[in-house]
Scaffold this motif. Structure first.
Motif, PDB file in Angstrom:
ATOM      1  N   LYS A   1       5.006  17.844 -16.102  1.00 26.49           N
ATOM      2  CA  LYS A   1       4.769  17.792 -17.545  1.00 26.49           C
ATOM      3  C   LYS A   1       3.810  18.899 -17.981  1.00 26.49           C
ATOM      4  CE  LYS A   1       3.565  14.493 -21.198  1.00 26.49           C
ATOM      5  NZ  LYS A   1       3.058  13.125 -21.498  1.00 26.49           N
ATOM      6  N   ILE A   2       2.736  19.100 -17.200  1.00 33.15           N
ATOM      7  CA  ILE A   2       1.775  20.174 -17.510  1.00 33.15           C
ATOM      8  C   ILE A   2       2.449  21.535 -17.416  1.00 33.15           C
ATOM      9  CG2 ILE A   2      -0.309  21.348 -16.695  1.00 33.15           C
ATOM     10  CD1 ILE A   2      -1.355  18.599 -15.802  1.00 33.15           C
ATOM     11  N   TRP A   3       3.254  21.724 -16.379  1.00 33.11           N
ATOM     12  CA  TRP A   3       3.942  23.000 -16.191  1.00 33.11           C
ATOM     13  C   TRP A   3       4.906  23.288 -17.338  1.00 33.11           C
ATOM     14  CZ3 TRP A   3       3.713  27.553 -14.409  1.00 33.11           C
ATOM     15  CH2 TRP A   3       4.854  28.329 -14.204  1.00 33.11           C
ATOM     16  N   ASN A   4       5.668  22.285 -17.756  1.00 29.46           N
ATOM     17  CA  ASN A   4       6.620  22.466 -18.859  1.00 29.46           C
ATOM     18  C   ASN A   4       5.901  22.787 -20.168  1.00 29.46           C
ATOM     19  OD1 ASN A   4       8.907  22.016 -17.283  1.00 29.46           O
ATOM     20  ND2 ASN A   4       8.869  19.797 -17.639  1.00 29.46           N
ATOM     21  N   GLU A   5       4.783  22.092 -20.420  1.00 28.23           N
ATOM     22  CA  GLU A   5       4.030  22.353 -21.644  1.00 28.23           C
ATOM     23  C   GLU A   5       3.365  23.727 -21.586  1.00 28.23           C
ATOM     24  OE1 GLU A   5       2.488  22.341 -25.271  1.00 28.23           O
ATOM     25  OE2 GLU A   5       3.907  20.844 -24.515  1.00 28.23           O
ATOM     26  N   THR A   6       2.890  24.098 -20.388  1.00 31.84           N
ATOM     27  CA  THR A   6       2.273  25.417 -20.223  1.00 31.84           C
ATOM     28  C   THR A   6       3.285  26.526 -20.498  1.00 31.84           C
ATOM     29  OG1 THR A   6       0.721  24.550 -18.576  1.00 31.84           O
ATOM     30  CG2 THR A   6       1.064  26.934 -18.609  1.00 31.84           C
ATOM     31  N   LYS A   7       4.515  26.343 -20.028  1.00 25.56           N
ATOM     32  CA  LYS A   7       5.564  27.332 -20.299  1.00 25.56           C
ATOM     33  C   LYS A   7       5.834  27.437 -21.788  1.00 25.56           C
ATOM     34  CE  LYS A   7       8.706  25.729 -17.447  1.00 25.56           C
ATOM     35  NZ  LYS A   7       9.999  25.614 -16.729  1.00 25.56           N
ATOM     36  N   LYS A   8       5.926  26.290 -22.461  1.00 23.38           N
ATOM     37  CA  LYS A   8       6.151  26.302 -23.911  1.00 23.38           C
ATOM     38  C   LYS A   8       4.997  26.993 -24.637  1.00 23.38           C
ATOM     39  CE  LYS A   8       8.875  22.016 -24.071  1.00 23.38           C
ATOM     40  NZ  LYS A   8       8.906  20.616 -24.564  1.00 23.38           N
ATOM     41  N   LEU A   9       3.778  26.729 -24.148  1.00 23.92           N
ATOM     42  CA  LEU A   9       2.598  27.331 -24.764  1.00 23.92           C
ATOM     43  C   LEU A   9       2.622  28.845 -24.625  1.00 23.92           C
ATOM     44  CD1 LEU A   9      -0.304  26.628 -25.985  1.00 23.92           C
ATOM     45  CD2 LEU A   9      -1.127  26.935 -23.649  1.00 23.92           C
TER      46      LEU A   9
ATOM     47  N   HIS B   1       0.830  -1.207   0.000  1.00 22.05           N
ATOM     48  CA  HIS B   1       0.000   0.000   0.000  1.00 22.05           C
ATOM     49  C   HIS B   1       0.866   1.259   0.000  1.00 22.05           C
ATOM     50  CE1 HIS B   1      -3.449   2.549   0.716  1.00 22.05           C
ATOM     51  NE2 HIS B   1      -2.864   3.064   1.802  1.00 22.05           N
ATOM     52  N   GLN B   2       1.928   1.214   0.794  1.00 18.65           N
ATOM     53  CA  GLN B   2       2.843   2.353   0.856  1.00 18.65           C
ATOM     54  C   GLN B   2       3.518   2.589  -0.484  1.00 18.65           C
ATOM     55  OE1 GLN B   2       3.200   4.473   3.316  1.00 18.65           O
ATOM     56  NE2 GLN B   2       4.783   5.669   2.258  1.00 18.65           N
ATOM     57  N   ASN B   3       3.907   1.477  -1.148  1.00 22.14           N
ATOM     58  CA  ASN B   3       4.550   1.589  -2.465  1.00 22.14           C
ATOM     59  C   ASN B   3       3.595   2.179  -3.501  1.00 22.14           C
ATOM     60  OD1 ASN B   3       6.997   0.572  -1.586  1.00 22.14           O
ATOM     61  ND2 ASN B   3       6.465  -1.559  -2.093  1.00 22.14           N
ATOM     62  N   LEU B   4       2.330   1.760  -3.401  1.00 24.44           N
ATOM     63  CA  LEU B   4       1.332   2.303  -4.334  1.00 24.44           C
ATOM     64  C   LEU B   4       1.146   3.802  -4.128  1.00 24.44           C
ATOM     65  CD1 LEU B   4      -1.414  -0.497  -4.290  1.00 24.44           C
ATOM     66  CD2 LEU B   4       0.077   0.131  -6.202  1.00 24.44           C
ATOM     67  N   LEU B   5       1.091   4.207  -2.847  1.00 22.40           N
ATOM     68  CA  LEU B   5       0.949   5.642  -2.557  1.00 22.40           C
ATOM     69  C   LEU B   5       2.139   6.434  -3.078  1.00 22.40           C
ATOM     70  CD1 LEU B   5      -0.469   5.586   1.099  1.00 22.40           C
ATOM     71  CD2 LEU B   5      -1.700   6.120  -1.019  1.00 22.40           C
ATOM     72  N   GLU B   6       3.337   5.894  -2.883  1.00 18.58           N
ATOM     73  CA  GLU B   6       4.544   6.573  -3.374  1.00 18.58           C
ATOM     74  C   GLU B   6       4.544   6.650  -4.899  1.00 18.58           C
ATOM     75  OE1 GLU B   6       7.849   4.486  -1.768  1.00 18.58           O
ATOM     76  OE2 GLU B   6       7.555   5.235   0.292  1.00 18.58           O
ATOM     77  N   HIS B   7       4.086   5.549  -5.521  1.00 17.41           N
ATOM     78  CA  HIS B   7       4.031   5.542  -6.988  1.00 17.41           C
ATOM     79  C   HIS B   7       3.027   6.576  -7.503  1.00 17.41           C
ATOM     80  CE1 HIS B   7       4.191   4.028 -11.073  1.00 17.41           C
ATOM     81  NE2 HIS B   7       2.868   3.889 -11.070  1.00 17.41           N
ATOM     82  N   GLU B   8       1.867   6.653  -6.834  1.00 24.28           N
ATOM     83  CA  GLU B   8       0.859   7.637  -7.230  1.00 24.28           C
ATOM     84  C   GLU B   8       1.382   9.064  -7.039  1.00 24.28           C
ATOM     85  OE1 GLU B   8      -2.690   6.842  -5.082  1.00 24.28           O
ATOM     86  OE2 GLU B   8      -3.131   4.974  -6.157  1.00 24.28           O
ATOM     87  N   ALA B   9       2.087   9.274  -5.936  1.00 19.06           N
ATOM     88  CA  ALA B   9       2.645  10.607  -5.676  1.00 19.06           C
ATOM     89  C   ALA B   9       3.670  10.982  -6.743  1.00 19.06           C
ATOM     90  CB  ALA B   9       3.280  10.641  -4.286  1.00 19.06           C
ATOM     91  N   GLU B  10       4.516  10.001  -7.093  1.00 21.40           N
ATOM     92  CA  GLU B  10       5.515  10.264  -8.135  1.00 21.40           C
ATOM     93  C   GLU B  10       4.844  10.531  -9.483  1.00 21.40           C
ATOM     94  OE1 GLU B  10       8.102   6.930  -8.165  1.00 21.40           O
ATOM     95  OE2 GLU B  10       9.064   7.415  -6.238  1.00 21.40           O
ATOM     96  N   SER B  11       3.793   9.754  -9.760  1.00 22.99           N
ATOM     97  CA  SER B  11       3.071   9.949 -11.020  1.00 22.99           C
ATOM     98  C   SER B  11       2.433  11.330 -11.069  1.00 22.99           C
ATOM     99  CB  SER B  11       1.995   8.868 -11.193  1.00 22.99           C
ATOM    100  OG  SER B  11       2.574   7.585 -11.251  1.00 22.99           O
ATOM    101  N   TRP B  12       1.837  11.753  -9.936  1.00 26.68           N
ATOM    102  CA  TRP B  12       1.201  13.068  -9.872  1.00 26.68           C
ATOM    103  C   TRP B  12       2.228  14.183 -10.031  1.00 26.68           C
ATOM    104  CZ3 TRP B  12      -2.549  15.950 -10.864  1.00 26.68           C
ATOM    105  CH2 TRP B  12      -2.744  17.179 -10.232  1.00 26.68           C
TER     106      TRP B  12
END
Length: 485
Positions: free
Chosen positions: A24-32, A7-18
């Motif tokens: 990724k959104i921030w980098n694309e927003t800057k490019k935009l 469960h802890q690994n899943l939470l860490e994975h979700e946090a890393e994914s988020w």
């Protein structure tokens, strides 16, 4: 214990994914926004010049205000739509060539654009010369049409300046030369405010002084941008004037014409709203109120159009760079950003209603008419926050030819007939016409959204490569990977 660890690994994975998604959104927003900020500033400047001109004229005479609105929103809009569309077509080629790091081709495309737009503008000049009789034939008030004919003569010079300016803008935007675009956009707008006041108020030249200032406001960015391009500011992409610009024009003309028709259909669609309003009772008040609403809408459209231009550049760059996933992600970011802004404007103009009208007129009657149109204006702002971005995506992918048919069907087979029926048959007047036009735009938006969702972007990557590779240059360099300064 094992379950807790999992469960802890899943939470860490979700946090890393988020965190990865946010990055990724921030980098694309800057490019935009690197592209969108000047892309908004530039049309805001050019549109601001128009609005400032209208504001000065409106305080001299209501008839001259209606005449200027008529020539600007009818005759000039047709020419402007063709020019902007053609420049965007060349911008597609420039963006894809830049993404593919074939920098030497951009200068050739710029010269193609100058040739094509100047020829097209010359062919469209009779629309200005015979503006007054054309407007009368379309049922407009004869007194207003005659005054509009005088404004049309000034529009000839402005249209040729636009042709050169749009070409330079597309060339510079495709390679993110944003600072030079922003500089001259601000400079021309400030110069117009000063010279309009100096010539029309201080020196007493009235409307003539305002129009002289308008022409000067478009001379400034033209001289500045051409000087920058030819003076060494674009060493990798500008190699000088060449006779090769008159060769291999076929593909550029094809893309420019389809893009020109696509944008012109949009501009002419809004023009029909003015024309129908001019055929209704109390034409002067109706046109004045509608022109003010369209001006307010125009300011908001500058933001959406800037984001559309940014979406076009991002899509064309990523297609040239052969990254289909990046194309799809850039579309999501652009649409989400533009819709959020449109939602805020929607609420604002439902609240403030006619208050903005007094910046353009002293007439309480006109301001009252603006108040009645404000709900329609608010819905137009919301819808127009989405539609231009999807049009920009189509331009970036070189799909202008398809969008031409979409615009014809949704605007001219649905929107205008419905507007005519509501406005003239059901006697809803200008409100009915505008409702019909909104419905047509809604249909067009739904089709563009569907078209974007079903597009095979991997296939578009291959099409982009075939689009930019056929041009052969006798002096083509072997190293296409020079970094831009």
């Amino acid at each position: 214990m094992e379950g807790g660890a999992i469960h802890q690994n899943l939470l860490e994975h979700e946090a890393e994914s988020w965190l990865f998604l946010k990055s990724k959104i921030w980098n694309e927003t800057k490019k935009l926004w690197v592209v969108a900020a000047p892309a908004i500033l530039i049309p805001c400047s050019t549109f601001g010049i128009y609005v400032i001109t209208q504001a000065f004229i409106g305080h001299f005479s209501s008839t001259q205000l209606a005449a200027y609105a008529l020539i600007s929103n009818v005759t000039f809009q047709v020419v402007l739509g063709v020019q902007l569309g053609m420049a965007n077509g060349v911008g597609t080629l420039c963006g894809q060539a830049f993404g593919a790091k074939q920098y030497h081709k951009l200068g050739l495309y710029l010269q193609h654009s100058w040739i094509i737009l100047l020829v097209a503008t010359t062919l469209l000049t009779p629309l200005f010369i015979f503006a007054a009789p054309i407007l009368k034939a379309l049922g407009q008030d004869h007194e207003i049409a005659d005054v509009a004919g005088d404004f049309a003569m000034w529009s000839i010079a402005i249209s040729f300046l636009y042709a050169v300016l749009y070409s330079c803008n597309s060339f510079l935007q495709s390679q993110s030369k944003n600072y030079i675009l922003s500089l001259y956009a601000v400079l021309s707008l400030l110069a117009h405010i000063f010279f309009s006041w100096l010539l029309s108020v201080k020196l007493g030249f009235g409307v003539t002084g305002v129009m002289v200032s308008t022409v000067l406001a478009y001379v400034i960015p033209n001289v500045g941008q051409i000087g920058y391009i030819t003076g060494g500011g674009c060493r990798e992409t500008w190699k000088g004037f060449t006779a090769l610009a008159f060769e291999d024009l076929g593909q550029t003309i094809k893309l420019s014409v389809s893009s020109g028709v696509m944008i012109c259909l949009v501009y002419c669609y809004n023009t029909m709203l003015i024309l129908m309003a001019g055929n209704m009772g109390n034409a002067e008040v109706t046109i004045d109120a509608l022109a003010i609403c369209l001006n307010i809408s125009g300011w908001a459209m500058m933001v959406a159009s800037g984001l559309a231009e940014a979406a076009s550049v991002r899509v064309s760059n990523e297609l040239g760079g052969r990254d289909a996933k990046a194309v799809k992600f850039s579309i999501l970011v652009a649409v989400g950003t533009s819709f959020s802004i449109g939602l805020v404007l929607f609420v604002c103009f439902l609240v403030f209603r006619e208050n903005a009208a007094y910046a353009f007129t002293n007439s309480e009657e006109v301001a009252g008419a603006v108040a009645r149109l404000s709900p329609l204006l608010a819905f137009s702002l919301l819808l127009n926050s989405i539609q231009p971005v999807f049009s920009g995506v189509a331009i970036g992918a070189g799909q202008q030819g398809i969008v031409v048919y979409v615009n014809l069907a949704s605007y001219y087979l649905i929107g205008l007939p419905l507007g005519f029926i509501l406005g003239f048959v059901f006697k809803l007047n200008v409100e009915g016409v505008w409702i019909g036009i909104i419905m047509g735009a809604a249909v067009q938006t739904l089709i563009l959204v569907s078209m974007t969702c079903i597009t095979d972007w991997d296939k578009q990557v291959l099409l982009a490569q075939t689009r930019i590779n056929p041009i052969s240059l006798q002096n083509e360099t072997t190293d296409h990977s020079l970094p831009l300064n």
